[in-house]
Design a protein around this motif. Structure first.
Motif, PDB file in Angstrom:
ATOM      1  N   MET A   1      -0.956   5.243  -5.342  1.00 19.01           N
ATOM      2  CA  MET A   1      -0.422   4.949  -4.012  1.00 19.01           C
ATOM      3  C   MET A   1       0.459   6.094  -3.520  1.00 19.01           C
ATOM      4  O   MET A   1       0.374   6.511  -2.355  1.00 19.01           O
ATOM      5  CB  MET A   1       0.381   3.645  -4.041  1.00 19.01           C
ATOM      6  N   ILE A   2       1.292   6.614  -4.403  1.00 21.73           N
ATOM      7  CA  ILE A   2       2.141   7.753  -4.034  1.00 21.73           C
ATOM      8  C   ILE A   2       1.284   8.959  -3.675  1.00 21.73           C
ATOM      9  O   ILE A   2       1.563   9.682  -2.702  1.00 21.73           O
ATOM     10  CB  ILE A   2       3.110   8.083  -5.183  1.00 21.73           C
ATOM     11  N   TYR A   3       0.212   9.174  -4.437  1.00 20.14           N
ATOM     12  CA  TYR A   3      -0.671  10.308  -4.154  1.00 20.14           C
ATOM     13  C   TYR A   3      -1.336  10.164  -2.783  1.00 20.14           C
ATOM     14  O   TYR A   3      -1.393  11.120  -1.998  1.00 20.14           O
ATOM     15  CB  TYR A   3      -1.735  10.406  -5.244  1.00 20.14           C
ATOM     16  N   VAL A   4      -1.820   8.958  -2.474  1.00 16.85           N
ATOM     17  CA  VAL A   4      -2.491   8.721  -1.195  1.00 16.85           C
ATOM     18  C   VAL A   4      -1.516   8.893  -0.034  1.00 16.85           C
ATOM     19  O   VAL A   4      -1.829   9.531   0.981  1.00 16.85           O
ATOM     20  CB  VAL A   4      -3.121   7.313  -1.183  1.00 16.85           C
ATOM     21  N   ILE A   5      -0.312   8.343  -0.170  1.00 14.46           N
ATOM     22  CA  ILE A   5       0.688   8.460   0.901  1.00 14.46           C
ATOM     23  C   ILE A   5       1.128   9.911   1.068  1.00 14.46           C
ATOM     24  O   ILE A   5       1.298  10.400   2.193  1.00 14.46           O
ATOM     25  CB  ILE A   5       1.882   7.540   0.609  1.00 14.46           C
ATOM     26  N   ASN A   6       1.321  10.612  -0.040  1.00 13.46           N
ATOM     27  CA  ASN A   6       1.697  12.029   0.041  1.00 13.46           C
ATOM     28  C   ASN A   6       0.624  12.854   0.737  1.00 13.46           C
ATOM     29  O   ASN A   6       0.929  13.789   1.486  1.00 13.46           O
ATOM     30  CB  ASN A   6       1.953  12.586  -1.356  1.00 13.46           C
TER      31      ASN A   6
ATOM     32  N   VAL B   1      -9.075  13.376   0.592  1.00 16.53           N
ATOM     33  CA  VAL B   1      -8.286  14.529   1.047  1.00 16.53           C
ATOM     34  C   VAL B   1      -8.888  15.125   2.319  1.00 16.53           C
ATOM     35  O   VAL B   1      -8.165  15.518   3.244  1.00 16.53           O
ATOM     36  CB  VAL B   1      -8.195  15.590  -0.068  1.00 16.53           C
ATOM     37  N   LEU B   2     -10.223  15.179   2.388  1.00 17.27           N
ATOM     38  CA  LEU B   2     -10.874  15.708   3.587  1.00 17.27           C
ATOM     39  C   LEU B   2     -10.573  14.835   4.806  1.00 17.27           C
ATOM     40  O   LEU B   2     -10.226  15.341   5.883  1.00 17.27           O
ATOM     41  CB  LEU B   2     -12.383  15.805   3.358  1.00 17.27           C
ATOM     42  N   CYS B   3     -10.707  13.519   4.643  1.00 16.62           N
ATOM     43  CA  CYS B   3     -10.403  12.600   5.754  1.00 16.62           C
ATOM     44  C   CYS B   3      -8.935  12.694   6.152  1.00 16.62           C
ATOM     45  O   CYS B   3      -8.603  12.710   7.351  1.00 16.62           O
ATOM     46  CB  CYS B   3     -10.749  11.169   5.350  1.00 16.62           C
ATOM     47  N   ALA B   4      -8.060  12.759   5.155  1.00 17.97           N
ATOM     48  CA  ALA B   4      -6.627  12.853   5.452  1.00 17.97           C
ATOM     49  C   ALA B   4      -6.305  14.159   6.171  1.00 17.97           C
ATOM     50  O   ALA B   4      -5.471  14.182   7.092  1.00 17.97           O
ATOM     51  CB  ALA B   4      -5.820  12.749   4.157  1.00 17.97           C
ATOM     52  N   MET B   5      -6.963  15.249   5.776  1.00 18.47           N
ATOM     53  CA  MET B   5      -6.709  16.536   6.425  1.00 18.47           C
ATOM     54  C   MET B   5      -7.115  16.490   7.901  1.00 18.47           C
ATOM     55  O   MET B   5      -6.390  16.977   8.778  1.00 18.47           O
ATOM     56  CB  MET B   5      -7.481  17.642   5.708  1.00 18.47           C
ATOM     57  N   VAL B   6      -8.268  15.881   8.187  1.00 17.88           N
ATOM     58  CA  VAL B   6      -8.719  15.766   9.578  1.00 17.88           C
ATOM     59  C   VAL B   6      -7.744  14.912  10.385  1.00 17.88           C
ATOM     60  O   VAL B   6      -7.352  15.268  11.510  1.00 17.88           O
ATOM     61  CB  VAL B   6     -10.140  15.179   9.630  1.00 17.88           C
ATOM     62  N   LEU B   7      -7.331  13.777   9.824  1.00 18.38           N
ATOM     63  CA  LEU B   7      -6.403  12.891  10.523  1.00 18.38           C
ATOM     64  C   LEU B   7      -5.061  13.569  10.774  1.00 18.38           C
ATOM     65  O   LEU B   7      -4.506  13.493  11.878  1.00 18.38           O
ATOM     66  CB  LEU B   7      -6.200  11.609   9.712  1.00 18.38           C
ATOM     67  N   VAL B   8      -4.539  14.237   9.753  1.00 21.60           N
ATOM     68  CA  VAL B   8      -3.229  14.881   9.888  1.00 21.60           C
ATOM     69  C   VAL B   8      -3.275  16.000  10.918  1.00 21.60           C
ATOM     70  O   VAL B   8      -2.372  16.135  11.756  1.00 21.60           O
ATOM     71  CB  VAL B   8      -2.755  15.416   8.522  1.00 21.60           C
ATOM     72  N   ASN B   9      -4.336  16.813  10.893  1.00 21.32           N
ATOM     73  CA  ASN B   9      -4.433  17.912  11.856  1.00 21.32           C
ATOM     74  C   ASN B   9      -4.615  17.399  13.285  1.00 21.32           C
ATOM     75  O   ASN B   9      -4.025  17.945  14.229  1.00 21.32           O
ATOM     76  CB  ASN B   9      -5.593  18.838  11.480  1.00 21.32           C
ATOM     77  N   CYS B  10      -5.433  16.358  13.452  1.00 15.54           N
ATOM     78  CA  CYS B  10      -5.598  15.767  14.786  1.00 15.54           C
ATOM     79  C   CYS B  10      -4.281  15.186  15.279  1.00 15.54           C
ATOM     80  O   CYS B  10      -3.882  15.398  16.431  1.00 15.54           O
ATOM     81  CB  CYS B  10      -6.675  14.687  14.755  1.00 15.54           C
ATOM     82  N   TYR B  11      -3.610  14.459  14.407  1.00 17.75           N
ATOM     83  CA  TYR B  11      -2.342  13.837  14.782  1.00 17.75           C
ATOM     84  C   TYR B  11      -1.308  14.899  15.159  1.00 17.75           C
ATOM     85  O   TYR B  11      -0.639  14.801  16.192  1.00 17.75           O
ATOM     86  CB  TYR B  11      -1.837  12.988  13.625  1.00 17.75           C
ATOM     87  N   THR B  12      -1.185  15.930  14.328  1.00 19.86           N
ATOM     88  CA  THR B  12      -0.198  16.978  14.586  1.00 19.86           C
ATOM     89  C   THR B  12      -0.485  17.707  15.892  1.00 19.86           C
ATOM     90  O   THR B  12       0.423  17.983  16.688  1.00 19.86           O
ATOM     91  CB  THR B  12      -0.179  17.984  13.423  1.00 19.86           C
TER      92      THR B  12
ATOM     93  N   LEU C   1      -1.465  11.718   3.050  1.00 24.56           N
ATOM     94  CA  LEU C   1      -1.419  11.389   4.475  1.00 24.56           C
ATOM     95  C   LEU C   1      -0.240  12.053   5.178  1.00 24.56           C
ATOM     96  O   LEU C   1      -0.333  12.409   6.353  1.00 24.56           O
ATOM     97  CB  LEU C   1      -1.335   9.874   4.663  1.00 24.56           C
ATOM     98  N   THR C   2       0.862  12.195   4.482  1.00 25.42           N
ATOM     99  CA  THR C   2       2.051  12.810   5.083  1.00 25.42           C
ATOM    100  C   THR C   2       2.097  14.316   4.857  1.00 25.42           C
ATOM    101  O   THR C   2       3.122  14.947   5.096  1.00 25.42           O
ATOM    102  CB  THR C   2       3.323  12.163   4.508  1.00 25.42           C
ATOM    103  N   ASN C   3       0.997  14.875   4.385  1.00 19.86           N
ATOM    104  CA  ASN C   3       0.864  16.328   4.215  1.00 19.86           C
ATOM    105  C   ASN C   3       1.828  16.881   3.166  1.00 19.86           C
ATOM    106  O   ASN C   3       2.248  18.038   3.253  1.00 19.86           O
ATOM    107  CB  ASN C   3       1.096  17.045   5.550  1.00 19.86           C
ATOM    108  N   GLN C   4       2.154  16.051   2.166  1.00 19.90           N
ATOM    109  CA  GLN C   4       3.047  16.489   1.099  1.00 19.90           C
ATOM    110  C   GLN C   4       2.287  16.992  -0.123  1.00 19.90           C
ATOM    111  O   GLN C   4       2.838  17.715  -0.943  1.00 19.90           O
ATOM    112  CB  GLN C   4       3.968  15.330   0.671  1.00 19.90           C
ATOM    113  N   GLY C   5       1.039  16.573  -0.249  1.00 22.26           N
ATOM    114  CA  GLY C   5       0.239  17.024  -1.382  1.00 22.26           C
ATOM    115  C   GLY C   5       0.553  16.257  -2.654  1.00 22.26           C
ATOM    116  O   GLY C   5       1.345  15.320  -2.678  1.00 22.26           O
ATOM    117  N   GLY C   6      -0.076  16.654  -3.739  1.00 24.30           N
ATOM    118  CA  GLY C   6       0.104  15.996  -5.025  1.00 24.30           C
ATOM    119  C   GLY C   6      -1.000  16.434  -5.969  1.00 24.30           C
ATOM    120  O   GLY C   6      -1.831  17.283  -5.631  1.00 24.30           O
TER     121      GLY C   6
END
Length: 205
Positions: free
Chosen positions: A74-79, A103-114, A81-86
């Protein structure tokens, strides 16, 4: 017939961090976290299960182990999503494919959101401009102000149908929208909450 309307104001950006995605998208992102954590926990259990030979020790520590592993994932998944890595310690292909997709989906979401948040904070977004009486009637922030001593104000107050009747009812409901001299009209317009209708004078040739 013309309208004097306030200058459009900039929209409130207090909740700009929520704006990039619609509520349904936020809900789907939140829901997707649990299947990913569940799949990662299952793969971890499967790999560990293949190496466990002592059933007694496995049964005694299964609950604690499950809680620890689930929390770690859970910590890894949240990190992510918040662009903290792990990092994850497993080198099995199936586990790497799962984490790679996440990680690919999270990267797309984070970049779109930012990108959307950055553009919304740097580019001012103005409230819709009032261009007609229909826009004024539909506005929740701007109301009409009338001069009761003019033919235009009298016409609106006597209207029995259409948008004029809406304005007349509104003016009767809120007496501060009826003024009887230009000084009170100027004071009302300076607040930025009222629009004033007027007629252009006819030029005789």
């Amino acid at each position: 017939m013309k309208l004097i309307v306030p200058r459009p104001e900039e929209e409130n950006r207090l909740f700009a961090f929520i704006g990039p995605f619609q509520p349904l998208v936020w809900l789907l992102i939140f829901i997707s976290i649990f299947p990913v954590i569940g799949a990662m926990t299952f793969f971890t259990w499967l790999y560990k299960h293949l190496h466990w030979n002592n059933d007694a020790s496995r049964g005694n520590n299964s609950i604690r182990w499950f809680t620890t592993i689930s929390s770690s994932h859970m910590i890894y998944v949240i990190n992510t999503l918040t662009n903290q890595g792990g990092r994850e310690a497993f080198d099995r292909l199936s586990f790497r494919v799962l984490t790679g997709v996440w990680v690919l989906c999270a990267m797309v979401l984070v970049n779109c959101y930012t990108g959307i948040v950055t553009s919304s904070l740097t580019t001012p977004k103005m409230k819709p401009t009032i261009n007609s009486f229909e826009d004024l009637a539909a506005s929740k922030d701007i109301r009409i102000v009338l001069r009761s001593d003019t033919s235009m104000g009298d016409q609106i107050l006597r209207a029995t149908s259409g948008v004029y009747k809406v304005f007349g009812d509104q003016a009767r409901r809120y007496p501060n929208q009826l003024v009887d001299n230009p000084f009170k009209l100027t004071t009302a317009l300076q607040t930025g909450r009222y629009a004033y209708p007027y007629e252009l004078p006819l030029l005789k040739i």
